[in-house]
Design an enzyme around this catalytic site. Sequence first.
Site, mmCIF file in Angstrom:
data_model
loop_
_atom_site.group_PDB
_atom_site.id
_atom_site.type_symbol
_atom_site.label_atom_id
_atom_site.label_comp_id
_atom_site.label_asym_id
_atom_site.label_seq_id
_atom_site.Cartn_x
_atom_site.Cartn_y
_atom_site.Cartn_z
ATOM 1 N N HIS A 129 0.827 -1.216 0.000
ATOM 2 C CA HIS A 129 0.000 0.000 0.000
ATOM 3 C C HIS A 129 0.858 1.263 0.000
ATOM 4 O O HIS A 129 0.449 2.305 -0.512
ATOM 5 C CB HIS A 129 -0.916 0.036 1.224
ATOM 6 C CG HIS A 129 -1.861 -1.126 1.290
ATOM 7 N ND1 HIS A 129 -2.428 -1.565 2.457
ATOM 8 C CD2 HIS A 129 -2.331 -1.950 0.325
ATOM 9 C CE1 HIS A 129 -3.198 -2.605 2.222
ATOM 10 N NE2 HIS A 129 -3.146 -2.860 0.933
ATOM 11 N N CYS A 375 -3.015 -9.766 4.988
ATOM 12 C CA CYS A 375 -2.832 -9.278 3.612
ATOM 13 C C CYS A 375 -1.539 -8.500 3.441
ATOM 14 O O CYS A 375 -1.269 -7.981 2.356
ATOM 15 C CB CYS A 375 -4.007 -8.404 3.197
ATOM 16 S SG CYS A 375 -5.535 -9.327 3.121
ATOM 17 N N PHE A 376 -0.755 -8.359 4.478
ATOM 18 C CA PHE A 376 0.600 -7.814 4.384
ATOM 19 C C PHE A 376 0.644 -6.413 3.762
ATOM 20 O O PHE A 376 1.578 -6.075 3.032
ATOM 21 C CB PHE A 376 1.513 -8.783 3.591
ATOM 22 C CG PHE A 376 1.191 -10.219 3.848
ATOM 23 C CD1 PHE A 376 1.407 -10.753 5.109
ATOM 24 C CD2 PHE A 376 0.621 -11.017 2.877
ATOM 25 C CE1 PHE A 376 1.086 -12.067 5.376
ATOM 26 C CE2 PHE A 376 0.279 -12.331 3.144
ATOM 27 C CZ PHE A 376 0.512 -12.857 4.391
ATOM 28 N N CYS A 377 -0.372 -5.603 4.053
ATOM 29 C CA CYS A 377 -0.432 -4.228 3.493
ATOM 30 C C CYS A 377 -0.354 -4.262 1.968
ATOM 31 O O CYS A 377 0.279 -3.387 1.350
ATOM 32 C CB CYS A 377 0.677 -3.339 4.035
ATOM 33 S SG CYS A 377 0.777 -3.314 5.811
ATOM 34 N N ALA A 378 -0.961 -5.292 1.369
ATOM 35 C CA ALA A 378 -0.950 -5.389 -0.096
ATOM 36 C C ALA A 378 -2.284 -6.006 -0.529
ATOM 37 O O ALA A 378 -2.318 -7.023 -1.224
ATOM 38 C CB ALA A 378 0.230 -6.226 -0.560
#
Length: 481
Positions: A129, A375-378
């Site tokens: 993100h 979601c691992f900032c993605a």
Amino acid sequence: MDRRVNDEPAWKERIAGLEERVPLLDGRMVRYINLDNAASTPPLIDVVGVVQEVLRFYSSVHRGTGFKSRLCTAAYDEAHETIARFVGADPRTNTVMFVKNTTEAINKLAYRVPLGRDRVVISTRMEHHSNDLPWRRRAAVLHVGVTPDGRLDEAHLDRLLDEYRGRIALLAVSGASNVTGLVQPIHRLARKAHAVGARIFVDAAQLAAHRRINLKPNDDPEHLDFVALSGHKMYAPFGSGALIGHGDVFLDGDPEHPGGGTVDVVTTNDVQWAGLPHREEAGSPNLVGAVAMAAAARALMAADMDRLARHEASLTSYALERLRVIPGITLYGPADRCEDTDRVGVITFNLQGLHHALVAAILGYEGGIGVRSGCFCAQPYVACLLGLSGSELTEWQRDPLEVNRAARPGMVRISFAAYNTRQEVDVLIEMLSRITRRDYEGQYYQNKESGEYTPAGHEEPTLSLLGDHRALSNLVVPVAR
Ligand code: ALA
């Protein structure tokens, strides 16, 4: 490059805290296995030593005449030069700016890159993100798609470059994905971006500790215009990151954060800004973070990075081979052998019938293994990899308003660094096999607001535990006098 497989862990003896033992749910203490290096790497002992040394002399930077101030100023300035060398940047045309982390670096760049009304930024569906949202605030962002196995759809990129030729301010790509570990062909992408008059920015957060970075000379069509790094992902977790690139865009207009250190002359109605990097490093700088990052960069430059990369690739291939045969597992991204050129050591997966956060919790509470889930900032990339339908995405978007993250989609992620071992992978595989057989001890309950699982009756360790098992004292390396 020497293609011999190297299964020996590299750097194991140089990492602080690897022998630390942590409590399991049943009360046993085991050596902690850190498979969450994509989030943060532990510090190098060399880095801790340099930090301790500099702390003895700690004083103001660029603001004092005393010996300690002069020494700290010299150390801080030298850190800029080291980081420039680390990424192969020509110091005559490039500037190194210390920031907090990659996210802050990208926001700084997004504030600065000239983006007229008609201009676009091309990013990708694979980004963190942090390499997407800062651009959205400033420009129309076009996202390059991904192939079904999670690779960048370069044919789509080519079409966008052609369609928007002349209007593209910047191509913003990650050097390596924090979800699948896929390494982008950054120099080929640079050539393509430059051919249509665009610049390229590379988010190198996941690359810096694992592969050599080379900006290349500015007149090379394959050069990288801007690169960002985070110290805490390259064995130097002391609150520093860096933005490196063409100084020109930072000289046009006011600095992002005006204030102390950014100026040359100030009157009550006028100001002359200082030169670079000072005008972009407002306030007293993070000296400790900068020298820590420079120490890590020096250690990485002195190491045989190809050897580190080969070890990580071999470990990733081994892990993929063993994971693939776990019943009910879904692996995301390419599931074939890992070549050290195409992927860093990041693997994501799900186990059938088990929430990703539950699997991560059991690994932590019952295996002493640190991983990350979610979601691992993605989120856009994870949504692609999971193949979420339109209605599932809508459901996902509604969730935060209801403060219910219980059913949030996601994955479990393991991520390696040069010090991890096959034996650690074996412990992971054994734990995952047990989990698929539902052979675990705790009764786990999910907190609907956070989505996280904790075992019934469990009390979080307090900080006093650190004293009990002396994690802190092991970290602190005595300084020889
Ligand atoms: N970006 C880091 C990660 O992927 C924090 O975990």
